[in-house]
Structure formats: C-alpha cells, structure tokens
Design an enzyme around this catalytic site. Structure first.
Site, short mmCIF file in Angstrom:
data_model
loop_
_atom_site.label_atom_id
_atom_site.label_comp_id
_atom_site.label_asym_id
_atom_site.label_seq_id
_atom_site.Cartn_x
_atom_site.Cartn_y
_atom_site.Cartn_z
CE LYS A 548 20.01 3.40 -2.47
NZ LYS A 548 21.21 2.85 -1.88
NE ARG A 549 18.95 12.36 3.51
CZ ARG A 549 19.43 13.29 4.31
NH1 ARG A 549 19.84 12.98 5.53
NH2 ARG A 549 19.48 14.56 3.94
CE LYS A 554 22.90 7.95 -0.81
NZ LYS A 554 23.38 6.63 -0.38
CB THR A 656 25.06 -0.09 5.26
OG1 THR A 656 24.40 1.17 5.42
CG2 THR A 656 26.53 0.05 5.61
C1 LIG Z 1 20.91 1.68 6.17
C2 LIG Z 1 20.27 3.01 6.16
C3 LIG Z 1 20.76 4.02 5.33
C4 LIG Z 1 21.91 3.80 4.36
O1 LIG Z 1 21.37 3.34 3.13
P1 LIG Z 1 22.24 3.35 1.79
O2 LIG Z 1 21.36 2.68 0.80
O3 LIG Z 1 23.47 2.55 2.08
O4 LIG Z 1 22.51 4.76 1.46
C5 LIG Z 1 20.13 5.25 5.34
N1 LIG Z 1 19.08 5.49 6.14
C6 LIG Z 1 18.57 4.54 6.94
C7 LIG Z 1 17.39 4.86 7.80
C8 LIG Z 1 19.16 3.27 6.99
O5 LIG Z 1 18.65 2.33 7.81
#
Ligand SMILES: *Cc1c(COP(=O)(O)O)cnc(C)c1O
Length: 823
Positions: A548-549, A554, A656
């Site tokens: 994730k970012r 986070k 997500t």
């Molecule tokens: C789904 C997705 C995210 C979101 O991830 P989170 O864990 O909900 O922050 C970010 N980047 C990419 C490339 C994704 O596919």
C-alpha cells in the site's frame, strides 16, 4: 453464460498479422515484444469498437440518466488482459496467440500500467467503471490524461529513487482522440459586469484571461459478459488555436507564450501525494481544467436532446470523488447563469440536485483549503459565485443557530482567508457519503458533526468494493477455475455466490486443493522476486504481505519494528519454534515525504542484515518489492497468506487492499479500522487476527493530547532494545544518525506534533501477540485452509458491483440500458 460464438479465431489472427504490418512494416516473426503487444491490442480494440458504437447509439436512443464520475485519479492498471477477460474471450484469444508463437503473459507484460492515480482512491474509481459497465449503467469517467502518471520507483542502495513514468511513449492503443470536441477553459484575468439593457439582467464576462483548449481522449471500459462499452474520458490540454484570432490578438506574443506554457504544464504530471494536500497553484489549475471541460461537455451533450437546462438533474448527475473536483459546483452555477441565462435560485436548484460528494478521509492534512488570494486570482468568476454561495449559506446557519459563531467558524465555506472545499461540497451536494460503516459513523459523530446535525438527510454510507473480474478472475486464474469448478461461474457477476463454497470448508480434499493453489501462486511470486530482487524466498514459508502507499498512519513502521523484535528473539533462542516467515513490503512514498522515505530505507536495511544472517536458517526473510502498482499487485494478492491491515484505528477510511487479499484467501491481521470492521463481521472474528486500540480509544487519547510513549520505552525491555537499534548502527553501521528522525518521532514531542502520533508503541505488544497467533494458526494446516476458504467464501460483500448498486439505488437513481448484440 459463456457465449463466445461471435468470436472468429481466423479473423482475429489475420488482424494481428495485418496490424503488425501496417503499424510496423513487419511480419510477426520479425517484430519485437512491444510491437507484438500493440498488434494484439489493436486487434482486441477492433472487437471493442463495434460494441462501443452500439452502446453510445443505444444511450442516445434511450436517453436515460447518466452518471459522470469526476476524479483527479483513475488507477486503471493494464487494459489488454482485462479487456480480453471482459469480452469473455480470454482463453480463445490466448489460444490464437499460442498458435502465432506468442506467450500471453509475455504479451501482457509489455503494456505499461495506466497509473493515473496514487492508490486506493484512484483504484476505486477504476473498479467503479468496471462495475458500471458490467451492470449496464450509462456512465462516464471524467479525468486528466496526465503525460506522466505515478512515478516509477527504483530502489538504489535501499533508497527510493523516483523515475518519470513516460507511459505514453509507445502510444496507447486503446484510446481515441476526440478532436471534434475541443473545449476552452479560462484562467485569471478579471470579471467585467454590466447590465443588459434589454433583459435588465446583470451580466458577467471574464476578460484578459489565459485560455487553454481541452481535448478529450476516450478510453473504452468493457463490461463483463455484456455488450456495454462505457467511456473513460481523460482530457489533454493544447494551446488555443490562434489562427482564427484577429491580427491584434495574434500580435500578443507574451500571451501566446503564456498560453502555450499553461497548456503544457497543466497535464504534465500527477501529484504523487496520497492523503495529503499540498496547496499548489498548478493543482488547482488541474482541478478546474478537467472539471470545466467535463461539465461544459456534459451540458452540451444534454442540450443536443433537451431544451430546458432547469431539468438537467433528470438526465445528469456528477459524483465528486473526494473534494478534488468540487469547483464543479461553482462551474455548473456559472454555466447555468452566465451562459444559459438562469436566475440564481433556478441555477442553485439544478446544481443541488445534480452534484453529490464522496468523503475519503478525516485526516486534517488531507483537507483542501485554498487561500482566497490564489483562488480568486486564478478563478475570478468562480470565486464570486463561491462568495455568494457562502453568503447565503452563512445566513442559513445564522437563522438556524442565532448568535452561534462557532457554527459559522466550522461550517462556512470561506473563513479565515481560505476557501474550504469540503464545506462547499457538503453545502451544495445532494448526497454526502463515507466509504465504510465506521468511517461514516466517525464523520457523523465527530468530523462533520455540525453538518450532520444541520442536514442529516444528505448523509449515507457506501462501503467500498473491488472488481472480482480483475482481482480474482484475471489475477488468480487457478483459484478462479477452482471456484468455478465447485460452484459454477455465477460469482463473476454476483460475488455473493461465493458463500456456496461454505459447504466445502471441512472437506479435506478441498482444503488440500486450496493450499496447493496458494502454493503455486507463491511459487509465481517467488519467481517474480527472484527476477526483480535477486532474493531467494521459500514458497513454504508464510507470505506475510503489506503493500500500500507508504504513510505513517498505515504503520509500515510497526511492521518492520516487529520484524526487528522477532529477529532479536530468534537470535536469543535459536531453537524457537517459528514457522519460516517471509515479510513482504511494497510501497511508494510521496517524493517530499521524508520520514516515509526513511522508513523505506529502514525496511531495506533490516532486509540486508536479516537476509544475510545464515545463523537463523532462513527463518525470517524480508523483501521490499520495487514499484508496487496494479499489475504486480495482481501477482502479490494471489500469493499472500497474511494481509497486513494495521493502520491506526480511525485513520483508514476504508481500505480496498484488505478486500483484494481476503478475496484471494489471505487472513487479515489488522486493527478495527475502516472496512476491516466489516471484513471481520463477514468472516467471523476467529478467521482474522485483530489487535490494537479501537477507534474510540484512539480518539479519546487524541482529545487528551496523546499518551506518554516514554513509559513504554522505560518499562518494556524488548521495545527499548528495538528502538535503540535505530540509533546504535545495527542497521546503519556507516551512519548511526540515519534513523534518528524515526526514533525521535516515536519518543519526542516536536514542533506541535505529539510523540508517536500513530500509537505504534502503544499497539506494539498487542501486535506482537497477534503475530504469535498467526504463527500458531499456520502450524495447523487444516485449520488454516478452512479459514482461508471461509475468507474467500465470505468476501461476497466486497464486490464493487454491490457498492455501485447502492450508489445507483440510494444516490444516482440510474436505469440500466441493455445493449443488443452487434452484427
Ligand atoms: C488496491 C490498491 C491500493 C489501495 O490499497 P490500501 O491497502 O487500501 O491502501 C493502492 N495501490 C494499488 C496499486 C492498489 O491496487
């Protein structure tokens, strides 16, 4: 359901061959991989085109209401494989490629990701487009055709290096330039007003402005198993055509140069900030640019078939993905009054029935506020309109809460020298939604309490979702085939059908098959890691993944601090009974986010030490996957055993990524934050591992001014040991000061910022205990397999199809338009 009788293998094959000739003057045996990809992509596009035409024709004929999903970001990823899947012709096309001597995976790998987004917010927009098309709803995505999308991340000596993402270098085979819809967008200058003697109306004209021409590029969005092909419309900027201007205007050399630069700069690059507002002038220009063009175009299209703009809301609705497109409120007012001749009250009635707003965060640093000086200089007419909206709104607040200055301070759109975009969106929107149950509750009870009390009827929740077509059917073909074998393929368009898998959870053979599939996906990821990182990882180890970012909330830092702790434990007790574990990270940090970049360096430094310590027999490995994005994400989700969703409770609006992992059978290791709460509700608390402070506890501590991390530092020897390793050179022998900022951020108040703002030390013990539970559970293979199956079987709620149906039913009120077969 599967009906590919329309597919003509020979014609498809012929088209690939002839595309290669006409595009590259080559036979396919002479073409390179990129050229083969292009040749195949154009052949797929040819199939899409007829449905795309048919869809737009049917939309014009039936004239149903259309949603315009306005978003600064669309994180689409790759299109080829997804389009083949949604045409229901993946296997057939794959076969043709094989006959031509091509490997489908190699061909797909040539396509650059369309990375026109940062993370979750942009990917949500992409999932929504997939669901809207699949569910046969008339929809446009409206955005910007950034020349450079999200930067490519390279890791050099453990540090992140940002490389420009020149994704259009070889062209985009799927897009179509729509030169017939040039749309002028004006910036700056001043507003001249005069009274029209004939009508007696006050008129407003923007003068001495700088203009650009917005040119739309249309990208097809193919629905799964239907003929619907919707449109993602992304705008490019060109200098205004000076050819037709008077010789006086042509002679304004300075202006011509400025307009050329404006056009060049405006769509140059995506801002790489996730959940953070930087307040840059160019960003506001980008926002108004795509919003103005999109709204102008939507109204022009409406007027082709209707003559009363006072009924616009019957056919058009604009959904604002966060506050980024909120100038749409004032732009719509401007067009309705200044160009269509409506009175204020009429225009306000239309606007407040047309625009709806989605809130994505409660984090203060993400709230968009523009200084009046900047906003009014760049958008003089828009500012006048916002001022008048604010004046009337403040009157309303005063009428409802006489003498209550605090209500005005919190809710006014213009206050303290700033234009507050969330307040404008809530004031004008007919709907305000959060993105998970917990998030919406926090909005109503805390962040937007005053608005909720004043206009409760606007507020609603729409828990986010993901498209199973990309994140299961395409990303995990082995699992997809296994599920279809067990329960049929209905899940592809109705994910709730996954619950039919529950009858198999105690079936030993099914458990084994599932573990075998997970193993194969781990082998696929291990191969990717070997190729990209040069690290050997054991597919028999637990794959524990956080992708994730990179953001402090986070808490990648909590994860890596725990790895450091676990390493110490293993060194102290060499016989310790732990299942071998591979900790996998992937994350881009915003280019200017110092502590986030230090965290990446820390992860890589810890990886270097641990991966090269032969004495622990490979019990722990740490891998940082470079350049995390949608395309490698698809490989990662399928291979995960453990899904790290460890944000500080209350900070992650939904998440997500958590849903993608669950759908692929990973166990959630997480806090009670965002949609994790609903994941636990669906799968049962015994099939996830939950730890840490609750959102109520976090909010209570925050209201008390924080907590004292020194108490933990002084009393917990293991934590103290790990923290000292940040500054004693264990992971930075050449520079003991390298991780000092991280150390300080955890222990010291500094410059108005609380020590350990994100409660990492507070949650550490609870997290370490949770990690122990993971270790124990994985030791019981059958129980783990059962949990994995239950996670998959319980993921039905998290389809973006469900989310979109809720938006359609509660907010947009759309009707389906069925597109008949072509030819
Ligand atoms: C789904 C997705 C995210 C979101 O991830 P989170 O864990 O909900 O922050 C970010 N980047 C990419 C490339 C994704 O596919």
């Amino acid at each position: 359901m599967s009906n590919t009788s329309w597919f003509n293998k020979d014609e498809f094959k012929k088209n690939i061959i002839s595309n290669c000739k006409s595009l590259f003057r080559k036979n396919i045996d002479e073409a390179d991989k990129q050229q083969l990809f292009q040749s195949v992509a154009y052949a797929v596009k040819e199939i899409i085109i007829d449905r795309w035409i048919a869809t737009q024709k049917e939309y014009a004929k039936q004239d149903k209401k259309t949603v315009y999903y306005m978003s600064m970001e669309f994180l689409m990823g790759r299109a080829l494989g997804n389009n083949m899947i949604n045409l229901m012709a993946y296997d057939e096309m794959k076969e043709v490629l094989e006959e031509l001597g091509m490997d489908i995976n190699v061909i797909e790998d040539q396509e650059p990701d369309a990375a026109l987004g940062n993370g979750g917010l942009g990917r949500l927009a992409a999932c929504f487009l997939d669901s809207l098309a699949t569910l046969e709803y008339p929809a446009y995505g409206c955005g910007i055709r950034y020349k450079y999308g999200m930067f490519k991340q390279e890791i050099k000596d453990g540090y992140q290096v940002e490389v420009p993402d020149n994704w259009l270098k070889d062209g985009n085979p799927f897009e179509i330039k729509r030169s017939e819809y040039p749309t002028v967008v004006k910036f700056g200058g001043y507003v001249r007003s005069y009274r029209d003697e004939k009508t007696g109306r006050d008129m407003f004209v923007q003068e001495d402005y700088r203009a650009v021409t917005a040119i739309p590029y249309d990208v097809p969005v193919v629905g799964y198993g239907v003929n619907t092909v919707n449109t993602l419309r992304i705008w490019d900027a060109e200098p205004v055509d000076t050819f037709n201007l008077s010789s006086f205007d042509k002679g304004d050399y300075q202006k011509a140069v400025e307009e050329e630069n404006l056009a060049k700069n405006i769509v140059e690059v995506l801002y790489p900030n996730d959940n953070h507002y930087a307040g840059k002038e160019l960003r506001l220009k980008q926002q108004y640019f795509f919003v103005s063009a999109s709204v102008q175009r939507a109204i022009a299209q409406y007027k082709e078939r209707h003559d009363d703009v006072r009924k616009l809301y019957e056919k058009v609705t604009f959904q604002l993905n966060d506050t980024h497109p909120t100038v749409a409120v004032a732009e719509l007012m401007r067009i309705l009054m200044d160009e269509e001749g409506l009175e204020w009250d009429e225009a306000w009635d239309v606007t407040t029935k047309t625009v709806a707003y989605t809130n994505h965060t409660i984090m203060a640093e993400a709230l968009e506020k523009w200084p009046i000086e900047l906003f009014s200089r760049l958008l003089p007419r828009i500012y006048q309109i916002v001022e008048e909206i604010n004046r009337r709104f403040v009157e309303e607040i005063k009428a409802k809460y006489p003498g209550n200055q605090d209500k005005i301070r919190k809710m006014a759109i213009i206050y303290d020298g700033q234009v507050k975009m969330a307040n404008l969106a809530i004031c004008a929107g007919y709907s305000v939604n959060g993105v998970a149950k917990l998030h919406t509750e926090i909005l109503e009870k805390q962040e937007l309490k005053d608005f909720y009390e004043m206009m409760p009827e606007k507020f609603n929740n729409k828990t986010n979702g993901i498209t199973q077509r990309r994140f299961l059917l395409h990303a995990n073909p082995l699992l997809a085939a296994w599920i279809t074998d067990k329960i049929g393929d209905g899940w592809i368009t109705d994910l709730t059908q996954l619950k039919k898998l529950k009858v198999y959870v105690d079936d030993a053979k099914c458990q084994q098959e599932l573990m075998q599939i997970k193993y194969k996906n781990k082998v696929r990821l291990a191969k990717y890691i070997k190729e990209h990182n040069g690290i050997d990882v054991d597919p028999n180890s637990i794959f524990d993944v956080q992708v994730k970012r990179l953001h402090e909330y986070k808490r990648q830092l909590l994860n890596i601090l725990h790895v450091m702790y676990l390493y110490n434990e293993v060194k102290k007790n060499p016989d310790m009974d732990i299942k071998p574990r591979t900790f996998i990270f992937g994350a881009k940090a915003a280019a200017g986010y110092k502590i986030a970049k230090q965290t990446i360096k820390l992860i890589n430094s810890v990886a270097d030490v641990i991966n090269n310590d032969a004495s622990i027999n490979g019990k722990i490995k740490v891998v940082f996957i470079e350049n995390y994005r949608v395309s490698n994400g698809e490989i990662i989700f399928a291979a995960a055993d453990v899904s790290e969703q460890i944000s500080t409770a209350s900070k992650e609006a939904s998440g997500t990524g958590n849903m993608k992992f669950m759908l692929n059978g990973a166990m959630t290791l997480g806090t009670m934050d965002g949609a994790n709460v609903e994941i636990v509700q669906e799968v049962g608390i015994e099939n996830a591992v939950i730890f840490g402070l609750s959102s109520d506890e976090v909010i209570r501590y925050e209201n008390e001014g924080g907590y004292d991390p020194m108490e933990i530092f002084n009393n917990d020897q293991n934590i103290r040991e790990v923290l000292m390793e940040l500054i004693n050179g264990k992971y930075s022998p050449d520079d003991t000061e390298r991780f000092r900022d991280i150390y300080n951020s955890l222990l010291n108040n500094q410059g108005g910022r609380r020590a350990d703002t994100y409660f990492i030390l507070k949650d550490f013990r609870s997290y370490a205990d949770a990690q122990k539970i993971i270790n124990e559970r994985y030791s019981d293979e059958k129980a783990w397999a059962k949990s994995m199956m239950l996670n998959i079987a319980s993921a039905g709620k998290f389809s973006s199809d469900r989310t979109i149906e809720e938006y359609v039913h509660d907010i947009w009120k759309l009707e389906k338009v069925h597109i008949p077969d072509v030819k």
